[in-house]
Write a protein that holds these residues in place. Structure first.
Motif, PDB file in Angstrom:
ATOM      1  N   SER A 221      33.328  42.888  39.442  1.00 27.96           N
ATOM      2  CA  SER A 221      32.996  43.512  40.723  1.00 27.96           C
ATOM      3  C   SER A 221      31.881  42.749  41.428  1.00 27.96           C
ATOM      4  O   SER A 221      31.084  42.065  40.796  1.00 27.96           O
ATOM      5  CB  SER A 221      32.564  44.963  40.516  1.00 27.96           C
ATOM      6  OG  SER A 221      31.321  45.002  39.844  1.00 27.96           O
ATOM      7  N   ASN A 274      35.492  34.093  45.196  1.00 23.73           N
ATOM      8  CA  ASN A 274      35.882  35.467  44.861  1.00 23.73           C
ATOM      9  C   ASN A 274      34.779  36.493  45.217  1.00 23.73           C
ATOM     10  O   ASN A 274      35.076  37.589  45.696  1.00 23.73           O
ATOM     11  CB  ASN A 274      36.182  35.497  43.344  1.00 23.73           C
ATOM     12  CG  ASN A 274      36.980  36.688  42.884  1.00 23.73           C
ATOM     13  OD1 ASN A 274      37.469  36.693  41.763  1.00 23.73           O
ATOM     14  ND2 ASN A 274      37.119  37.720  43.702  1.00 23.73           N
ATOM     15  N   ASN A 314      38.051  43.147  41.432  1.00 16.03           N
ATOM     16  CA  ASN A 314      39.241  42.336  41.244  1.00 16.03           C
ATOM     17  C   ASN A 314      40.356  43.169  40.639  1.00 16.03           C
ATOM     18  O   ASN A 314      40.107  44.079  39.850  1.00 16.03           O
ATOM     19  CB  ASN A 314      38.941  41.165  40.307  1.00 16.03           C
ATOM     20  CG  ASN A 314      38.502  39.938  41.081  1.00 16.03           C
ATOM     21  OD1 ASN A 314      38.876  39.764  42.239  1.00 16.03           O
ATOM     22  ND2 ASN A 314      37.709  39.104  40.452  1.00 16.03           N
ATOM     23  N   LYS A 348      44.267  36.839  38.326  1.00 21.80           N
ATOM     24  CA  LYS A 348      43.812  37.540  39.531  1.00 21.80           C
ATOM     25  C   LYS A 348      44.995  37.774  40.460  1.00 21.80           C
ATOM     26  O   LYS A 348      45.520  36.839  41.052  1.00 21.80           O
ATOM     27  CB  LYS A 348      42.722  36.722  40.234  1.00 21.80           C
ATOM     28  CG  LYS A 348      41.404  36.720  39.470  1.00 21.80           C
ATOM     29  CD  LYS A 348      40.385  35.787  40.092  1.00 21.80           C
ATOM     30  CE  LYS A 348      39.101  35.785  39.266  1.00 21.80           C
ATOM     31  NZ  LYS A 348      38.205  34.670  39.650  1.00 21.80           N
ATOM     32  N   HIS A 351      42.641  42.226  45.007  1.00 21.18           N
ATOM     33  CA  HIS A 351      41.330  42.872  44.903  1.00 21.18           C
ATOM     34  C   HIS A 351      41.300  44.100  45.800  1.00 21.18           C
ATOM     35  O   HIS A 351      42.194  44.291  46.634  1.00 21.18           O
ATOM     36  CB  HIS A 351      40.208  41.883  45.254  1.00 21.18           C
ATOM     37  CG  HIS A 351      40.127  41.526  46.711  1.00 21.18           C
ATOM     38  ND1 HIS A 351      40.760  40.410  47.241  1.00 21.18           N
ATOM     39  CD2 HIS A 351      39.524  42.135  47.770  1.00 21.18           C
ATOM     40  CE1 HIS A 351      40.514  40.346  48.548  1.00 21.18           C
ATOM     41  NE2 HIS A 351      39.774  41.383  48.891  1.00 21.18           N
TER      42      HIS A 351
END
Ligand code: ADP
Ligand code: MG
Length: 372
Positions: A221, A274, A314, A348, A351
């Motif tokens: 996070s 990210n 994520n 990933k 998100h």
């Protein structure tokens, strides 16, 4: 007066079509630009938001030339592109980020050297390429240490934590197979990062300090508040780095804070990151918007306005499995799903951004609970 070299409808070529390439493309298209993508995966996320797609390996000179033929300006979404290939392309095309920065930052050793030379603080480290070097690192730095491959690691891949003798065999093997950097393992109090953009003219704009929580060395996070105790200290370190390394576009500096409150630069990503994704909803410009403005040589906004405090989580493959059925009930979750063809554990996939106003703060602990 600076003339606009890139009239509306010009094409931005992006090396790499993952989620970062996709989100750069979406910003560029909103502003009236076309996008060409190069990626070895013909189902990559950015493919379906691009005007042109070149199906080729990242380092393929012919593929990069094809991308150049479609493009008025070229950028990249990740730093592991071969710097030599980028150099060839940069000689004949407009690549505002150049290749030197990628060359320095894709190698953890030259990255740390450059940061240390700038005067910014890094964790004590040594170069390791044989058994004896491992022993020396343990002697000189002291346990615990982290061994990291110099090239190609991400999300904690290519890393080994050595806390005692039971890890030595694995450490020796790793040192025989790779060039490594050994660094002191810091007892972390917190991790933060700061994202910034710099245009060709040298204007720099900073996003707010981001607090990052990692799980299994993968970003879990990012939380952003209106103010942060380390803002001045972090920007001061970035300014030192900027005097030594040439950046154009969006980049992010990751930091460690130890239990004594001391700040260390961990690593730098010369691209959108990210931990900057919250900026899409929470700020007046996203990190992708300012990246596009920077590579086009446009004037940057004087500052970034944070409309709302925010937290980004994520969505890894396993998280998406767990959460997907809840999306219809949570319009406040601002779901992003990248569109990768296969869902995998720890990959990933997307998100979620929550804006932490009075209304949604109550959802924040609920989400934490679900993710346990
Ligand atoms: P990458 O993000 O490229 O995989 P990092 O060096 O950022 O590599 O390491 C990933 C995470 O592992 C860091 O964000 C941090 O949580 C942890 N880590 C890495 N190096 C250290 C260190 N020297 N001390 C403590 N924790 C570390
Ligand atoms: Mg990192």
């Amino acid at each position: 007066m600076t003339l606009n070299k890139f009239p509306l409808g010009s094409t931005i070529g992006i090396v790499g079509g993952g989620q970062l390439g996709k989100m750069i493309a979406q910003s560029a298209q909103r502003m009236g630009y076309k996008v060409a993508i190069l990626d070895p995966d013909d189902t990559c996320p950015a493919r379906y938001v691009a005007h042109h797609f070149v199906h080729a390996p990242y380092n393929d000179i012919d593929g990069l030339k094809q991308l150049s033929n479609h493009s008025d300006v070229i950028t990249y979404e990740f730093e592991n592109i071969n710097a030599e290939a980028l150099k060839v392309i940069a000689e004949e095309n407009h690549v505002p980020q150049g290749y030197e920065t990628v060359n320095i930052l894709q190698n953890r050793l030259s990255e740390k050297e450059a940061i240390a030379q700038s005067g910014a603080v890094v964790v004590p480290y040594l170069r390791v390429e044989c058994r004896e070097d491992v022993d020396r690192a343990i002697r000189e730095i002291g346990l615990p240490i982290v061994l990291k491959t110099v090239f190609g690691g991400y999300d904690g891949k290519g890393q080994l934590v050595v806390t005692d003798e039971s890890h030595l065999d694995e450490a020796y093997k790793m040192a025989e197979d790779n060039v490594l950097v050994a660094e002191k393992r810091i007892e972390l109090d917190r991790e933060i990062s700061i994202t910034a953009s710099r245009n060709l003219q040298g204007e720099v704009v900073y996003f707010p300090v981001q607090e990052n929580v990692h799980r299994n060395q993968i970003l879990f996070s990012t939380t952003v508040r209106k103010s942060h105790a380390y803002t001045e200290a972090a920007i001061s370190e970035v300014e030192k780095i900027l005097s030594k390394i040439h950046f154009v576009g969006t980049f992010t500096v990751e930091f460690f804070i130890d239990k004594a409150g001391k700040l260390y630069v961990n690593e730098i990503a010369p691209r959108p990151h990210n931990s900057g994704h919250y900026s899409i909803e929470a700020c007046d410009y996203s990190q992708f918007d300012t990246h596009v403005l920077s590579v086009l040589g446009f004037t940057l906004p004087k500052s970034i306005r944070l409309h709302s405090e925010a937290v980004m989580y994520n969505l890894l493959g396993q998280d998406l499995d767990l959460m997907e059925h809840l999306f219809p009930e949570h319009p406040e979750w601002h779901v992003h799903v990248y569109g990768k063809a296969t869902r995998k554990e720890n990959r990933k996939m997307g998100h979620i951004t929550l804006l932490l106003d009075d209304n949604t703060d109550t959802y924040y602990p609920i989400y934490e609970e679900l993710m346990r």
